[in-house]
Design an enzyme around this catalytic site. Structure first.
Site, short mmCIF file in Angstrom:
data_model
loop_
_atom_site.label_atom_id
_atom_site.label_comp_id
_atom_site.label_asym_id
_atom_site.label_seq_id
_atom_site.Cartn_x
_atom_site.Cartn_y
_atom_site.Cartn_z
N ASP A 1 0.48 -1.19 -0.03
CA ASP A 1 0.14 -0.06 -0.09
C ASP A 1 0.89 1.19 0.12
O ASP A 1 0.40 2.30 -0.50
CB ASP A 1 -0.90 -0.09 1.20
CG ASP A 1 -1.97 -0.73 1.03
OD1 ASP A 1 -2.38 -1.47 -0.18
OD2 ASP A 1 -2.67 -1.23 1.98
N TYR B 1 -10.00 -0.71 2.16
CA TYR B 1 -9.53 -0.44 3.57
C TYR B 1 -9.19 1.06 3.98
O TYR B 1 -8.56 1.77 3.13
CB TYR B 1 -8.31 -1.30 3.72
CG TYR B 1 -8.55 -2.57 4.39
CD1 TYR B 1 -9.28 -2.81 5.42
CD2 TYR B 1 -8.60 -3.88 3.56
CE1 TYR B 1 -9.46 -4.17 6.15
CE2 TYR B 1 -8.92 -5.17 3.98
CZ TYR B 1 -9.37 -5.23 5.58
OH TYR B 1 -9.62 -6.60 5.99
#
Length: 649
Positions: free
Chosen positions: A302, A386
């Site tokens: 990420d 998320y």
């Protein structure tokens, strides 16, 4: 509430909008920018440590930027190094496909989704499933991992899964289309393949959790008010923060998000002593444990693939932050190297944290108690489904804590209702949430009591019954110096209370012992994929809880500079082959932690925060408890006569 907008006054200040625009202009003047040029990342290079130490207010300082440049027409990529003071392009490094791909551009999400939606094979797959209104289908492009497939070699690729919506505001994550996977070449614009297998029904139940769908909010909670009638206890000067013995600088960049610099602590009003030169969330990987064709390849990086900072949230008072808040704005570059301000990207405030220390004298009945307080510096980033919050806590006793908060919506597939699987849990009818991990890697460039540090591994162990332990009750600690990089690749052990102590070669406490800080891990599993899995090569950093390396300016990210589509081996496994000496050296700790998520129904439709992190606490860094001089709340407040507190405290 106050806010700080970045202005460059210090060598460690974050990039300003003017500097981002100047970077683009330098590259335009150098003939490196055309209509198809894009900028996956634009990052400030930290100045050399010696330069920062020698610098004083008012003196000039260097500002250097590395911009990753991508031609979306040809796929050619390069790193451009720009000296902002001189206004010059100083170096241009061409990147080969074997070095991995640059991070995903924001515009590539829409481009790849549009390509998939226009493909007749994808349209036919949805119509075969009875979907007539294709406009409500959501295509979710995702980084593809690396598997050396012939049709992916040398290509910039995204894989795409499909989700349905009942209406434009519906949450798509509740309606995954199982068995449908597309693969896109972002440069040629070709949809390489569309795999359409199976006829699993799409889960029908919605996953919306806004007030309109949840219903009337409960009314039983009474207000909790947080007030500081005399204002905050911290001061902010540009990027520098001072609070109750702490002094540090707040930074921000598009890749890591929040960064901390020059962290120092002064004991009981004494001199400031260094603890860390720089601390950040350098990388994270989210590997999935489901072997199904639609998910085996999922392993998001990420920070390196999507950029945590570029995806930072604007934080809101009363929701993200409570109390008297100081906000820092952040500035990042968009895909075209134009500056974009993220207002209120960083939140800073104080909060009560219960009892710090207490004792009741059983002989006299006298009670001494002091309350704890912590300074919170945080930001949140949303990557697809998320949301991740990173909260740095500074305590009155010299402790530092990092807490990662994982929340948002779990990523699901679908199956017949009632299906059981060893790799996924049914969390709503027909909705299967795969097991997965969130493994964060903090980069801690330590400077405890000075630049020269050594890291010791400390275990608590029992002593076998015998002459040294005749009654069998004895236990002690064992200390093992991590003398080289090959020795400093370690796994935590909760059964031994394992911790790591970073001790100074330059400073001693009043007992003549090295000043030190102790890294206390909050133990969880490391990477659970098998050693021969491609993600194990690409995310080798996540196979250990701790790595220690000798500091080098260029070694910034534990999975290397370009984890997107990288075959693996970059970063920590490559650097530590040198097996450099770590005794009394300038060392960097890379600490891996995070939850292994076995989903449950309570995680749906939005996941309560899953907490993970670590603690750094003084271990002989101070001469005694540094919080002895706190005001005694039991006897009144700090500014009223004893026994005559009339201010309502």
């Amino acid at each position: 509430m106050t806010a700080t907008t970045p202005q460059v006054r210090h060598p460690l200040d974050q990039l300003s909008g003017e500097e981002i625009a100047r970077t683009r202009q330098v590259l335009v003047e150098a003939g490196r920018v055309g209509e198809t040029t894009r900028f996956p990342s634009v990052l400030l290079l930290d100045p050399p440590k010696a330069e920062v130490r020698a610098w004083s207010d008012g003196q000039p300082f260097s500002r250097r930027v590395v911009a990753v440049v991508l031609d979306i027409a040809t796929g050619a990529a390069a790193e451009a190094f720009v000296d902002l003071v001189a206004g010059e392009l100083t170096e241009w490094r061409e990147l080969g496909a074997e070095q991995g791909q640059p991070a995903v551009l924001f515009e590539e999400y829409d481009r790849s989704a549009d390509l998939v939606r226009a493909d007749p094979r994808w349209q036919a797959a949805l119509r075969r499933r009875g979907v007539e209104d294709l406009s409500l289908a959501f295509v979710g492009p995702l980084s593809p991992g690396h598997f050396d497939y012939p049709d992916e070699k040398g290509r910039r690729v995204l894989r795409a899964l499909t989700f349905l919506r009942d209406h434009v505001d519906d949450s798509p994550w509740a309606h995954p289309v199982e068995g449908l996977l597309a693969k896109v070449d972002l440069i040629t614009g070709e949809v390489i393949s569309v795999d359409d297998v199976g006829d699993v029904p799409v889960p029908a139940e919605h996953g919306n959790f806004d007030a309109a769908h949840v219903g009337t909010a409960r009314t039983t909670l009474k207000p909790i008010e947080i007030t500081q009638p005399e204002g905050v206890s911290f001061t902010v000067d540009g990027g520098e923060v001072s609070w109750e013995g702490w002094r540090f600088r707040v930074g921000f960049n598009a890749r890591e998000g929040l960064t901390l610099h020059r962290v120092e602590f002064a004991e009981n009003g004494g001199e400031y002593r260094p603890i860390a030169n720089r601390a950040s969330m350098a990388e994270m990987v989210v590997p999935y444990g489901d072997p199904a064709p639609w998910r085996y390849w999922i392993s998001y990086f990420d920070a390196g693939e999507y950029l945590l900072g570029k995806n930072a949230n604007t934080l809101k008072l009363g929701c993200d932050c409570l109390g008297v808040i100081h906000y820092f704005d952040a500035v990042v570059a968009d895909d075209n190297c134009n500056p974009v301000t993220i207002p209120q990207a960083i939140c800073m405030h104080e909060e009560d944290y219960g009892i710090l220390w207490k004792h009741t004298n059983i002989l006299t009945g006298a009670v001494e108690v002091r309350r704890s307080r912590r300074l919170v510096v945080s930001f949140f980033s949303t990557i697809g489904n998320y949301d991740y919050g990173f909260f740095w806590y500074f305590y009155l006793d010299g402790t530092i804590q990092l807490e990662a908060k994982a929340t948002g919506v779990v990523f699901c597939g679908s199956a017949e209702p009632g299906t059981t699987s060893p790799y996924a849990a049914e969390i709503a009818p027909g909705l299967m949430a795969p097991v997965h991990q969130h493994l964060f890697c903090a980069r801690l460039d330590m400077e405890v009591g000075g630049e020269r540090n050594t890291v010791d591994e400390v275990d608590v162990v029992g002593i076998p019954t015998g002459p040294q332990n005749p009654h069998g009750n004895a236990f002690t600690t064992t200390t093992t110096p991590l003398a080289s990089e090959s020795q400093a690749q370690r796994v935590a052990d909760a059964t031994k209370g394992r911790s790591w102590i970073i001790r100074s070669a330059d400073s001693t406490n009043r007992l003549g012992k090295p000043r030190a800080y102790q890294l206390m891990p909050h133990v969880g599993p490391t990477l659970l994929a098998q050693p021969d899995a491609t993600v194990s090569a690409r995310a080798a950093f996540a196979t250990k809880h701790l790595w220690v390396t000798k500091h080098t300016d260029e070694q910034r990210y534990p999975a290397g500079d370009f984890p997107n589509q990288h075959p693996g081996g970059a970063g920590l496994p490559e650097w530590t082959k040198a097996d450099r000496d770590l005794v009394d050296e300038d060392v960097v700790l890379w600490h891996v932690f995070g939850p292994t998520h076995v989903p449950r129904p309570e995680d749906w439709p939005v996941m309560p925060v899953d907490y993970s992190g670590f603690t750094l606490r003084p271990h002989g860094f101070c001469d005694r408890n540094p919080a002895l001089d706190l005001p005694d709340g039991a006897k009144g407040c700090a500014h009223c006569p004893p026994g005559q507190c009339g201010c309502g405290h």
